[in-house]
Design a protein around this motif. Structure first.
Motif, mmCIF file in Angstrom:
data_model
loop_
_atom_site.group_PDB
_atom_site.id
_atom_site.type_symbol
_atom_site.label_atom_id
_atom_site.label_comp_id
_atom_site.label_asym_id
_atom_site.label_seq_id
_atom_site.Cartn_x
_atom_site.Cartn_y
_atom_site.Cartn_z
ATOM 1 N N GLY A 107 0.843 -1.198 0.000
ATOM 2 C CA GLY A 107 0.000 0.000 0.000
ATOM 3 C C GLY A 107 0.871 1.238 0.000
ATOM 4 N N ALA A 108 0.831 1.994 -1.078
ATOM 5 C CA ALA A 108 1.690 3.169 -1.192
ATOM 6 C C ALA A 108 1.468 4.149 -0.050
ATOM 7 N N ASP A 109 0.253 4.178 0.463
ATOM 8 C CA ASP A 109 -0.050 5.118 1.551
ATOM 9 C C ASP A 109 0.481 4.643 2.900
ATOM 10 N N THR A 110 1.223 3.495 2.896
ATOM 11 C CA THR A 110 1.844 3.006 4.142
ATOM 12 C C THR A 110 3.372 3.095 4.103
ATOM 13 N N ILE A 111 3.932 3.518 2.970
ATOM 14 C CA ILE A 111 5.387 3.531 2.803
ATOM 15 C C ILE A 111 5.942 4.905 3.161
ATOM 16 N N ALA A 112 6.805 4.963 4.176
ATOM 17 C CA ALA A 112 7.357 6.242 4.634
ATOM 18 C C ALA A 112 8.564 6.683 3.837
ATOM 19 N N GLY A 113 9.378 5.730 3.362
ATOM 20 C CA GLY A 113 10.575 6.112 2.633
ATOM 21 C C GLY A 113 11.372 4.908 2.168
ATOM 22 N N PHE A 114 12.261 5.168 1.218
ATOM 23 C CA PHE A 114 13.158 4.150 0.663
ATOM 24 C C PHE A 114 14.586 4.631 0.882
ATOM 25 N N PHE A 115 15.403 3.813 1.553
ATOM 26 C CA PHE A 115 16.793 4.155 1.844
ATOM 27 C C PHE A 115 17.717 3.275 1.005
ATOM 28 N N VAL A 124 7.078 8.329 -2.587
ATOM 29 C CA VAL A 124 7.924 7.730 -1.554
ATOM 30 C C VAL A 124 9.264 8.439 -1.565
ATOM 31 N N PRO A 125 9.658 9.111 -0.485
ATOM 32 C CA PRO A 125 10.951 9.796 -0.443
ATOM 33 C C PRO A 125 12.124 8.832 -0.628
ATOM 34 N N LEU A 126 13.130 9.295 -1.359
ATOM 35 C CA LEU A 126 14.354 8.531 -1.591
ATOM 36 C C LEU A 126 15.472 9.138 -0.741
ATOM 37 N N ILE A 127 16.019 8.332 0.158
ATOM 38 C CA ILE A 127 17.082 8.771 1.046
ATOM 39 C C ILE A 127 18.383 8.093 0.620
ATOM 40 N N SER A 128 19.393 8.876 0.297
ATOM 41 C CA SER A 128 20.692 8.343 -0.106
ATOM 42 C C SER A 128 21.583 8.205 1.129
ATOM 43 N N ASP A 129 21.868 6.982 1.504
ATOM 44 C CA ASP A 129 22.731 6.713 2.654
ATOM 45 C C ASP A 129 24.185 6.798 2.180
ATOM 46 N N GLU A 130 24.791 7.956 2.419
ATOM 47 C CA GLU A 130 26.137 8.243 1.925
ATOM 48 C C GLU A 130 27.178 8.171 3.040
ATOM 49 N N VAL A 131 26.893 7.382 4.064
ATOM 50 C CA VAL A 131 27.831 7.262 5.179
ATOM 51 C C VAL A 131 29.208 6.824 4.678
ATOM 52 N N ILE A 132 29.239 5.889 3.751
ATOM 53 C CA ILE A 132 30.497 5.421 3.173
ATOM 54 C C ILE A 132 30.839 6.173 1.887
ATOM 55 N N CYS A 133 29.867 6.386 1.038
ATOM 56 C CA CYS A 133 30.135 6.949 -0.287
ATOM 57 C C CYS A 133 30.437 8.440 -0.269
#
Length: 453
Positions: free
Chosen positions: A213-221, A251-260
């Motif tokens: 359900g798209a209305d249940t997705i907070a974000g994509f990391f 759905v917000p896209l979060i770029s986890d750049e801790v390493i990159c």
């Protein structure tokens, strides 16, 4: 305790190890390190090691950069500590926030500080939950990540991490969903092109969003290059394909750049290397060149304004850490950014990354290397029993651990990850040091493969 005991014995008696192969420790002892010079570290026995793991991806300027230690000392003398609560923060915190937005892909935005990448990912999840609830969508809480990804070790960030070892903690928590790993060499189907593999992953992502359900997705990391999952770059067109799907379902896209982040992939951000625009960036590690524990949530303008509106409605964001925006950490980060971007470190990565790839490619001609993968200054060699069938070695052989231990015996630090050996050297590494890395790694691989193949 007796000081007549060895450093190794004292370490094992009083310390609890994280992410450490205990049979190796029991058999070999702990390497107790005293100091570093450039990309080298030295142990209590006076042995010298070329650290091709940059500490833990983070010591990109080496272990004795005078400018970084001087920045720390000067700030300790001026103002040694403070918080960022109650409408107060240090001048260094203000300066760093300005700098992070300046060097980010965002035209405008806001920054929130933590003490680590784990806490930054955890904070971003709370921000999304808070924001969606404030906008009348309290059910929008599920978090999407990928299998074999790594996002941290707090209860929330470990739930995001797509690793089976987290099951020992009863994780993931409900509502954390893992979609397919973007590792084409390992998971591409027979006859499937890289582009077709990308299309399949994008379709799987869309099907998951529809099912949940798209209305249940907070974000994509997502990490631009999966780091602690074994250095897995995305397949061709991957981020363009999934960005379309995420935008379609808001759905917000979060770029986890801790390493990159800050140069590891050859660009300031991995999102720039792979040409996509996230809604927010998670930063740590190279942010301070490893000279201070710090993480940052860097939020792009649109998402930042929505979050600010939600905060204004209740007059505060009830979240933070005692050392958030620590003035010494911020002063070090400001210097670290300058060192990487203006003192030639980023240039060195771009100048020598081709040489690193070529040297590793020569080593990867071994019949027991199934894949060489990576970008910039982050690479992995995947050990296999049979290259043609991609059959891994039996787990009980602990091949990658044996390779890493043999490298250590030869004066080279690298990292075992699954069946892979990972190399992510400091940005200051010179050509002779790179040749030293190749020579020692090649000798170690040949020795171990002769024993187990």
């Amino acid at each position: 305790m007796s000081v007549t005991q060895s450093w190794e014995a004292r370490a094992e008696e009083f310390s609890l190890y994280g992410f450490t192969d205990l049979p190796s420790v029991h058999d070999r002892g702990t390497v107790v390190v005293t100091h570093g010079e450039g990309p080298y570290i030295f142990d209590t026995n006076g042995r010298k090691y070329l650290d091709a793991n940059s500490g833990l991806w983070n010591m990109v300027a080496g272990f004795d950069h005078a400018g970084l230690t001087q920045a720390a000392k000067a700030q300790f003398d001026k103002f040694p500590g403070y918080h960022s609560f109650f409408g107060r923060m240090s001048d260094q915190t203000v300066l760093l926030s300005e700098k992070l937005i300046e060097v980010s892909p965002f035209d405008t935005g806001r920054v929130f500080y933590t003490n680590s990448g784990s806490e930054a990912n955890d904070t971003m999840v709370k921000m999304l939950w808070f924001l969606h609830a404030a906008e009348g969508k309290p059910q929008k809480r599920k978090i999407l990540t990928r299998w074999n990804s790594y996002h941290g070790v707090t209860a929330v960030s470990a739930s995001m991490t797509g690793k089976p070892y987290n099951s020992v903690f009863g994780l993931p928590l409900p509502g954390f969903i893992h979609v397919g790993s973007p590792h084409y060499w390992r998971f591409g189907q027979e006859g499937e092109t890289e582009e077709q593999f990308t299309a399949r992953l994008a379709a799987e992502l869309e099907a998951t969003i529809i099912k949940e359900g798209a209305d249940t997705i907070a974000g994509f990391f997502a990490e631009p290059v999966i780091g602690a999952g074994g250095v897995v770059p995305p397949p061709k067109g991957y981020f363009q394909a999934i960005s379309k799907v995420l935008a379609k379902y808001d759905v917000p896209l979060i770029s986890d750049e801790v390493i990159c982040g800050f140069g590891r992939t050859g660009s300031t951000w991995g999102a720039q290397t792979y040409d996509f625009m996230p809604d927010a960036i998670i930063s740590s590690k190279a942010l301070t060149a490893g000279y201070f524990p710090m993480g940052a949530v860097i939020i792009g303008g649109t998402l930042a304004q929505r979050l600010q509106d939600a905060i204004e409605a209740i007059e505060e964001f009830p979240h933070g850490f005692t050392a958030s925006g620590h003035p010494v950490g911020c002063a070090i980060a400001l210097k670290a950014i300058d060192v990487v971007m203006n003192e030639g470190l980023a240039d060195n990565v771009n100048r020598l990354s081709g040489r690193m790839e070529a040297g590793l490619a020569e080593i990867a001609t071994s019949a027991n290397i199934g894949e060489l993968r990576g970008v910039g200054y982050m690479w992995a060699l995947e050990a296999v029993k049979d290259r043609a069938t991609k059959t891994p070695f039996d787990g009980h052989l602990s091949v990658s651990e044996r390779i890493a231990n043999t490298c250590t015996d030869m004066g080279l630090i690298c990292r075992p990850l699954g069946q892979s050996v990972v190399l992510c050297p400091p940005f200051i590494m010179t050509e002779p040091q790179m040749d030293e890395m190749f020579e020692k790694l090649d000798r170690a691989l040949k020795k171990v493969f002769a024993e187990v193949a």
